[in-house]
Scaffold this active site. Structure first.
Site, PDB file in Angstrom:
ATOM      1  N   TYR A  12       7.076  12.967  -3.526  1.00  0.00           N
ATOM      2  CA  TYR A  12       7.145  12.498  -2.137  1.00  0.00           C
ATOM      3  C   TYR A  12       8.026  11.251  -2.044  1.00  0.00           C
ATOM      4  O   TYR A  12       8.951  11.173  -1.242  1.00  0.00           O
ATOM      5  CB  TYR A  12       5.730  12.192  -1.595  1.00  0.00           C
ATOM      6  CG  TYR A  12       5.767  11.214  -0.448  1.00  0.00           C
ATOM      7  CD1 TYR A  12       6.161  11.629   0.820  1.00  0.00           C
ATOM      8  CD2 TYR A  12       5.474   9.858  -0.644  1.00  0.00           C
ATOM      9  CE1 TYR A  12       6.252  10.702   1.860  1.00  0.00           C
ATOM     10  CE2 TYR A  12       5.560   8.942   0.380  1.00  0.00           C
ATOM     11  CZ  TYR A  12       5.949   9.370   1.625  1.00  0.00           C
ATOM     12  OH  TYR A  12       6.051   8.456   2.631  1.00  0.00           O
ATOM     13  N   ASN A  59      -5.320   8.429   2.780  1.00  0.00           N
ATOM     14  CA  ASN A  59      -5.030   7.033   3.149  1.00  0.00           C
ATOM     15  C   ASN A  59      -6.317   6.296   3.513  1.00  0.00           C
ATOM     16  O   ASN A  59      -7.301   6.887   3.946  1.00  0.00           O
ATOM     17  CB  ASN A  59      -4.027   6.981   4.301  1.00  0.00           C
ATOM     18  CG  ASN A  59      -2.675   7.529   3.904  1.00  0.00           C
ATOM     19  OD1 ASN A  59      -2.215   8.516   4.442  1.00  0.00           O
ATOM     20  ND2 ASN A  59      -2.046   6.908   2.930  1.00  0.00           N
ATOM     21  N   TYR A  90       8.831   1.832   6.126  1.00  0.00           N
ATOM     22  CA  TYR A  90       7.521   1.447   6.654  1.00  0.00           C
ATOM     23  C   TYR A  90       6.649   0.933   5.535  1.00  0.00           C
ATOM     24  O   TYR A  90       6.603   1.516   4.455  1.00  0.00           O
ATOM     25  CB  TYR A  90       6.771   2.645   7.241  1.00  0.00           C
ATOM     26  CG  TYR A  90       7.507   3.542   8.171  1.00  0.00           C
ATOM     27  CD1 TYR A  90       8.571   3.104   8.958  1.00  0.00           C
ATOM     28  CD2 TYR A  90       7.115   4.878   8.291  1.00  0.00           C
ATOM     29  CE1 TYR A  90       9.210   3.967   9.827  1.00  0.00           C
ATOM     30  CE2 TYR A  90       7.748   5.742   9.154  1.00  0.00           C
ATOM     31  CZ  TYR A  90       8.804   5.294   9.915  1.00  0.00           C
ATOM     32  OH  TYR A  90       9.428   6.157  10.757  1.00  0.00           O
ATOM     33  N   PHE A  91       5.864  -0.081   5.846  1.00  0.00           N
ATOM     34  CA  PHE A  91       4.778  -0.470   4.957  1.00  0.00           C
ATOM     35  C   PHE A  91       3.576   0.413   5.335  1.00  0.00           C
ATOM     36  O   PHE A  91       3.730   1.618   5.358  1.00  0.00           O
ATOM     37  CB  PHE A  91       4.604  -1.999   4.955  1.00  0.00           C
ATOM     38  CG  PHE A  91       5.711  -2.600   4.090  1.00  0.00           C
ATOM     39  CD1 PHE A  91       7.043  -2.532   4.492  1.00  0.00           C
ATOM     40  CD2 PHE A  91       5.443  -3.121   2.849  1.00  0.00           C
ATOM     41  CE1 PHE A  91       8.085  -2.994   3.670  1.00  0.00           C
ATOM     42  CE2 PHE A  91       6.469  -3.595   2.029  1.00  0.00           C
ATOM     43  CZ  PHE A  91       7.784  -3.525   2.432  1.00  0.00           C
ATOM     44  N   ASN A  92       2.410  -0.090   5.632  1.00  0.00           N
ATOM     45  CA  ASN A  92       1.280   0.826   5.848  1.00  0.00           C
ATOM     46  C   ASN A  92       0.884   0.915   7.322  1.00  0.00           C
ATOM     47  O   ASN A  92       0.130   0.054   7.807  1.00  0.00           O
ATOM     48  CB  ASN A  92       0.086   0.377   5.000  1.00  0.00           C
ATOM     49  CG  ASN A  92       0.301   0.654   3.529  1.00  0.00           C
ATOM     50  OD1 ASN A  92       1.243   0.156   2.924  1.00  0.00           O
ATOM     51  ND2 ASN A  92      -0.552   1.470   2.955  1.00  0.00           N
ATOM     52  N   SER A  95      10.164   4.675   3.531  1.00  0.00           N
ATOM     53  CA  SER A  95       8.895   4.083   3.115  1.00  0.00           C
ATOM     54  C   SER A  95       9.113   2.955   2.110  1.00  0.00           C
ATOM     55  O   SER A  95      10.060   2.982   1.318  1.00  0.00           O
ATOM     56  CB  SER A  95       8.048   5.183   2.473  1.00  0.00           C
ATOM     57  OG  SER A  95       6.966   4.638   1.774  1.00  0.00           O
ATOM     58  N   VAL A 133     -13.529   2.590  -3.332  1.00  0.00           N
ATOM     59  CA  VAL A 133     -12.476   1.564  -3.442  1.00  0.00           C
ATOM     60  C   VAL A 133     -11.830   1.759  -4.813  1.00  0.00           C
ATOM     61  O   VAL A 133     -12.496   1.625  -5.851  1.00  0.00           O
ATOM     62  CB  VAL A 133     -13.071   0.148  -3.305  1.00  0.00           C
ATOM     63  CG1 VAL A 133     -12.004  -0.906  -3.563  1.00  0.00           C
ATOM     64  CG2 VAL A 133     -13.694  -0.034  -1.934  1.00  0.00           C
ATOM     65  N   LYS A 183      12.040  10.303  -0.265  1.00  0.00           N
ATOM     66  CA  LYS A 183      12.465   9.196   0.605  1.00  0.00           C
ATOM     67  C   LYS A 183      13.686   8.502   0.004  1.00  0.00           C
ATOM     68  O   LYS A 183      14.641   8.176   0.714  1.00  0.00           O
ATOM     69  CB  LYS A 183      11.321   8.191   0.807  1.00  0.00           C
ATOM     70  CG  LYS A 183      10.150   8.747   1.596  1.00  0.00           C
ATOM     71  CD  LYS A 183      10.537   9.189   2.997  1.00  0.00           C
ATOM     72  CE  LYS A 183       9.407   9.804   3.772  1.00  0.00           C
ATOM     73  NZ  LYS A 183       9.838  10.488   5.014  1.00  0.00           N
ATOM     74  N   ASN A 238       1.545  20.260  10.306  1.00  0.00           N
ATOM     75  CA  ASN A 238       0.543  19.226  10.043  1.00  0.00           C
ATOM     76  C   ASN A 238       0.205  18.462  11.322  1.00  0.00           C
ATOM     77  O   ASN A 238      -0.134  17.284  11.288  1.00  0.00           O
ATOM     78  CB  ASN A 238       1.089  18.269   8.966  1.00  0.00           C
ATOM     79  CG  ASN A 238       0.011  17.384   8.376  1.00  0.00           C
ATOM     80  OD1 ASN A 238      -1.161  17.735   8.393  1.00  0.00           O
ATOM     81  ND2 ASN A 238       0.398  16.219   7.905  1.00  0.00           N
TER      82      ASN A 238
HETATM   83  C1  UD1 Z   1       0.397   5.786   0.072  1.00  0.00           C
HETATM   84  C2  UD1 Z   1       1.484   6.183  -0.849  1.00  0.00           C
HETATM   85  C3  UD1 Z   1       2.816   5.850  -0.247  1.00  0.00           C
HETATM   86  C4  UD1 Z   1       2.991   6.535   1.070  1.00  0.00           C
HETATM   87  C5  UD1 Z   1       1.824   6.218   1.976  1.00  0.00           C
HETATM   88  C6  UD1 Z   1       1.912   7.149   3.159  1.00  0.00           C
HETATM   89  C7  UD1 Z   1       0.540   6.040  -3.092  1.00  0.00           C
HETATM   90  C8  UD1 Z   1       0.596   5.298  -4.367  1.00  0.00           C
HETATM   91  N1  UD1 Z   1       1.317   5.553  -2.127  1.00  0.00           N
HETATM   92  O1  UD1 Z   1       0.481   4.394   0.234  1.00  0.00           O
HETATM   93  O2  UD1 Z   1       3.846   6.258  -1.108  1.00  0.00           O
HETATM   94  O3  UD1 Z   1       4.177   6.137   1.676  1.00  0.00           O
HETATM   95  O4  UD1 Z   1       0.594   6.445   1.316  1.00  0.00           O
HETATM   96  O5  UD1 Z   1       0.910   6.873   4.053  1.00  0.00           O
HETATM   97  O6  UD1 Z   1      -0.174   6.991  -2.960  1.00  0.00           O
HETATM   98  N2  UD1 Z   1      -7.655   3.179  -1.083  1.00  0.00           N
HETATM   99  C9  UD1 Z   1      -8.962   3.161  -1.538  1.00  0.00           C
HETATM  100  N3  UD1 Z   1      -9.754   4.243  -1.277  1.00  0.00           N
HETATM  101  C10 UD1 Z   1      -9.283   5.339  -0.587  1.00  0.00           C
HETATM  102  C11 UD1 Z   1      -7.943   5.335  -0.126  1.00  0.00           C
HETATM  103  C12 UD1 Z   1      -7.169   4.235  -0.425  1.00  0.00           C
HETATM  104  O7  UD1 Z   1      -9.409   2.200  -2.161  1.00  0.00           O
HETATM  105  O8  UD1 Z   1     -10.049   6.300  -0.399  1.00  0.00           O
HETATM  106  C13 UD1 Z   1      -6.811   1.996  -1.358  1.00  0.00           C
HETATM  107  C14 UD1 Z   1      -5.609   2.303  -2.227  1.00  0.00           C
HETATM  108  O9  UD1 Z   1      -5.911   2.144  -3.579  1.00  0.00           O
HETATM  109  C15 UD1 Z   1      -4.631   1.252  -1.721  1.00  0.00           C
HETATM  110  C16 UD1 Z   1      -4.978   1.071  -0.258  1.00  0.00           C
HETATM  111  O10 UD1 Z   1      -6.287   1.568  -0.120  1.00  0.00           O
HETATM  112  O11 UD1 Z   1      -4.833   0.049  -2.373  1.00  0.00           O
HETATM  113  C17 UD1 Z   1      -4.058   1.791   0.688  1.00  0.00           C
HETATM  114  O12 UD1 Z   1      -3.971   3.134   0.273  1.00  0.00           O
HETATM  115  P1  UD1 Z   1      -3.200   4.239   1.124  1.00  0.00           P
HETATM  116  O13 UD1 Z   1      -3.648   4.189   2.534  1.00  0.00           O
HETATM  117  O14 UD1 Z   1      -3.310   5.535   0.390  1.00  0.00           O
HETATM  118  O15 UD1 Z   1      -1.709   3.721   1.140  1.00  0.00           O
HETATM  119  P2  UD1 Z   1      -0.673   3.416  -0.052  1.00  0.00           P
HETATM  120  O16 UD1 Z   1      -1.261   3.630  -1.366  1.00  0.00           O
HETATM  121  O17 UD1 Z   1      -0.116   2.070   0.190  1.00  0.00           O
END
Ligand code: UD1
Length: 343
Positions: A152, A202, A180-182, A127, A220, A156, A37
């Site tokens: 996944y 993401n 990690y958070f985001n 995570s 969203v 962890k 990847n």
């Molecule tokens: C996700 C995973 C988490 C993982 C992390 C790895 C889930 C529930 N969680 O985190 O376990 O460790 O990725 O990077 O999948 N969003 C939108 N539109 C999009 C994409 C995302 O609205 O096209 C929103 C999501 O609903 C969320 C936020 O953006 O509220 C962040 O999303 P994302 O980047 O996927 O991260 P996590 O959900 O926190």
């Protein structure tokens, strides 16, 4: 003599940024990655930043013989930072066995080799997914681990337990799991960054790709959550800040005089940001209007989570330095560079 560190998954997103910070601090880095990847060209990006090309070996960590053969020829490694893992939540639901096999067998092989070759220190890439939807915010390390939402996430949780138990059984081993958070953004030089294969799951890579015209509009996922603007809240931290925490964790293991054999730290800013606030930040720093619409909720999404990072602040002497705007700007600079967008 430079201390040698093995970084598994070192050509990946967080791995490559960590390699840069390690080299900046004088570590000699050896990368093992199967390139499933990531791209070998990441090594050139690292070299452009640090002036140093890390040693690289393409190995699938699920192949114990190959890993052992490599390590028997590379003595004096003092620590492993273990990133190598699959990370797509949706895919893990489709292919649980692939995820359990890859993520857990690799981890167990790495630990077996650490015992065999007397490598004493392990930093593990975990995570905040282990907390599920916490009852109390901000969430601290002593919050209960909740049943995983996806295979996944479960890798962890199980991974942390495997490390804890292995360390308990082995005098010479020490480890730190970093939750990690985001992580978002890219190196300020735009030489390395996040490059997801296929449609990004993401938020931030989707935003930058949408702005670059590669994706249509951002969906969203839900605006009817119990949050101030109705969209989900996360704790977004700059990947360079995150990378630096790995160096701090490594120092604690290899130099520190802490008596604990196994520890867990949250890595986040301590600040919650909604999806709409993240979009606003992107629009501000890029000067572009983002096309987006409100869609239905994403299955398994957590409503709101942000870190209590005070343990890492105190014990690792680490804190995030970059703002959300800084991180967004770097993500956009990176996207522009790889898509040849002028401004
Ligand atoms: C996700 C995973 C988490 C993982 C992390 C790895 C889930 C529930 N969680 O985190 O376990 O460790 O990725 O990077 O999948 N969003 C939108 N539109 C999009 C994409 C995302 O609205 O096209 C929103 C999501 O609903 C969320 C936020 O953006 O509220 C962040 O999303 P994302 O980047 O996927 O991260 P996590 O959900 O926190």
């Amino acid at each position: 003599m430079k201390k040698k560190v093995l970084v598994t998954g070192g050509t990946g997103y967080i791995g490559s940024h960590t390699v840069v910070e390690l080299q900046n601090k004088g570590y000699e880095v050896i990368i093992i990655d199967n390139l499933s990847n990531s791209d070998i060209a990441v090594l050139d990006g690292i070299e452009k930043i640090t002036g140093e090309k890390p040693v690289f070996e393409q190995i699938d960590l699920a192949n114990l013989e190959r890993l052992e053969a490599f390590l028997s020829l590379n003595p004096d490694i003092e620590a492993v930072i273990h990133f190598a893992a699959y990370k797509a939540v949706g895919e893990s639901v489709e292919k649980p066995l692939v995820y359990y096999h890859n993520n857990l067998v690799s981890l167990m092989n790495v630990l077996a080799c650490m015992r065999k070759f007397s490598i004493p220190s392990m930093v593990f890439s975990s995570s905040c997914t282990v907390y599920g939807q916490p009852n109390k915010l901000p969430v601290a390390e002593d919050a209960p681990v909740q049943e995983a939402e996806s295979p996944y996430g479960n890798t962890k949780q199980i991974g942390e337990e495997i490390i804890r138990d292995t360390i308990k059984s082995c005098e010479m081993l020490k480890g730190i799991s970093l939750r990690y958070f985001n992580p978002i953004g890219a190196h300020p030089t735009a030489e390395i960054g996040e490059q997801p294969g296929g449609v990004p799951e993401n938020l931030v890579p989707f935003i930058t790709q949408a702005a670059a015209g590669i994706r249509d509009e951002l969906k969203v996922f839900g605006d009817d959550y119990n949050t101030p603007d109705g969209t989900c809240i996360r704790d977004y931290l700059h990947v360079v800040d995150l990378a630096k925490a790995h160096v701090a964790a490594l120092n604690r293991l290899t130099e520190g005089n802490n008596k604990k054999d196994y520890e867990v730290f949250n890595l986040g800013t301590g600040k919650g940001v909604s999806v709409l606030e993240a979009i606003k930040s992107f629009e501000k720093v890029s000067g572009r209007k983002l096309k987006y619409s409100i869609a239905g909720r994403r299955a398994g999404d957590i409503e709101k989570i942000w870190a209590d990072p005070s343990l890492a602040n105190r014990e690792l002497d680490w804190k995030t330095l970059s703002s959300l705007d800084d991180a967004m700007r770097s993500a956009w600079d990176w996207e522009k560079r790889i898509r040849n967008i002028e401004s």
